[in-house]
Scaffold this motif. Structure first.
Motif, PDB file in Angstrom:
ATOM      1  N   ALA A 118      -2.851   7.541   4.629  1.00  0.00           N
ATOM      2  CA  ALA A 118      -2.151   6.670   5.320  1.00  0.00           C
ATOM      3  C   ALA A 118      -1.548   5.346   5.372  1.00  0.00           C
ATOM      4  N   ILE A 119      -0.435   4.934   5.961  1.00  0.00           N
ATOM      5  CA  ILE A 119       0.316   3.644   5.306  1.00  0.00           C
ATOM      6  C   ILE A 119       0.451   2.815   6.650  1.00  0.00           C
ATOM      7  N   ILE A 120       0.226   1.592   6.567  1.00  0.00           N
ATOM      8  CA  ILE A 120       0.712   0.797   7.768  1.00  0.00           C
ATOM      9  C   ILE A 120       1.654  -0.615   7.434  1.00  0.00           C
ATOM     10  N   TRP A 121       2.670  -0.843   7.807  1.00  0.00           N
ATOM     11  CA  TRP A 121       3.405  -2.099   7.624  1.00  0.00           C
ATOM     12  C   TRP A 121       2.600  -3.200   7.985  1.00  0.00           C
ATOM     13  N   SER A 122       2.418  -4.271   6.985  1.00  0.00           N
ATOM     14  CA  SER A 122       1.722  -5.442   7.249  1.00  0.00           C
ATOM     15  C   SER A 122       2.398  -6.403   8.314  1.00  0.00           C
ATOM     16  N   GLY A 123       3.712  -6.320   8.638  1.00  0.00           N
ATOM     17  CA  GLY A 123       4.407  -7.194   9.693  1.00  0.00           C
ATOM     18  C   GLY A 123       3.694  -7.270  10.858  1.00  0.00           C
ATOM     19  N   GLY A 124       2.925  -6.273  11.248  1.00  0.00           N
ATOM     20  CA  GLY A 124       2.042  -6.455  12.572  1.00  0.00           C
ATOM     21  C   GLY A 124       2.654  -5.512  13.711  1.00  0.00           C
ATOM     22  N   ASP A 125       3.789  -4.891  13.585  1.00  0.00           N
ATOM     23  CA  ASP A 125       4.316  -4.137  14.685  1.00  0.00           C
ATOM     24  C   ASP A 125       3.665  -2.753  14.964  1.00  0.00           C
ATOM     25  N   GLY A 126       2.789  -2.183  14.095  1.00  0.00           N
ATOM     26  CA  GLY A 126       2.150  -1.119  14.166  1.00  0.00           C
ATOM     27  C   GLY A 126       2.731  -0.159  13.366  1.00  0.00           C
ATOM     28  N   ARG A 127       3.906   0.023  12.814  1.00  0.00           N
ATOM     29  CA  ARG A 127       4.350   1.069  12.251  1.00  0.00           C
ATOM     30  C   ARG A 127       3.518   1.739  11.172  1.00  0.00           C
ATOM     31  N   THR A 128       3.356   2.918  11.332  1.00  0.00           N
ATOM     32  CA  THR A 128       2.391   3.882  10.528  1.00  0.00           C
ATOM     33  C   THR A 128       3.161   4.997   9.818  1.00  0.00           C
ATOM     34  N   TYR A 129       2.326   5.675   9.163  1.00  0.00           N
ATOM     35  CA  TYR A 129       2.630   6.972   8.483  1.00  0.00           C
ATOM     36  C   TYR A 129       1.583   7.565   7.988  1.00  0.00           C
ATOM     37  N   TYR A 130       1.537   9.069   8.029  1.00  0.00           N
ATOM     38  CA  TYR A 130       0.193   9.668   7.624  1.00  0.00           C
ATOM     39  C   TYR A 130       0.822  11.093   6.805  1.00  0.00           C
TER      40      TYR A 130
END
Length: 129
Positions: free
Chosen positions: A49-61
């Motif tokens: 799982a990955i999340i962008w640290s910018g805070g807009d909640g973009r994720t990938y699994y």
């Protein structure tokens, strides 16, 4: 220098849930990524799982956890979480938190451990049948 500290691992039965936490100390690039990886005995480390640290909640699994795991972050606490539901024995592994200090890369590339600059020490998850 960045230090990542994981917690929350443990032993559960099939179908159970766990929530892992990763506390980040030091500078975290808000344009980078945070991720969870896992490594089972005798197997390569894989991104889940990955999340962008910018805070807009973009994720990938990864396909193996999609629909069961959820990655999230609390930017005020510099903490990333991995909520794991419907756990299976094949989820048994050491789980690691990782940080990437760059916003480049496709989602598929970001599942590779070579894309990350910092790693935690890991927390063990064991799922029994």
């Amino acid at each position: 220098q960045v230090q990542l500290v994981e917690s929350g691992g443990g032993s559960v039965q099939t179908g159970g849930s766990l929530r892992l936490s990763c506390a980040a100390f030091g500078y975290i690039d808000s344009s980078g990524y945070m991720a969870w990886f896992r490594q089972a005995p005798g197997k390569e480390r894989e991104g889940v799982a990955i999340i962008w640290s910018g805070g807009d909640g973009r994720t990938y699994y990864a396909d193996s956890v999609k629909g069961r795991f959820t990655i999230s972050q609390d930017t005020a606490k510099n903490t990333v979480y991995l909520q794991m539901n419907s756990l299976k024995p094949e989820d048994t592994a050491m789980y690691y938190c990782a940080a990437r200090m760059s916003n480049s890369g496709t989602w598929a590339l970001l599942l590779r451990q070579s894309m990350y600059n910092y790693w935690g020490q890991g927390t063990q998850v064991t799922v029994s049948s």
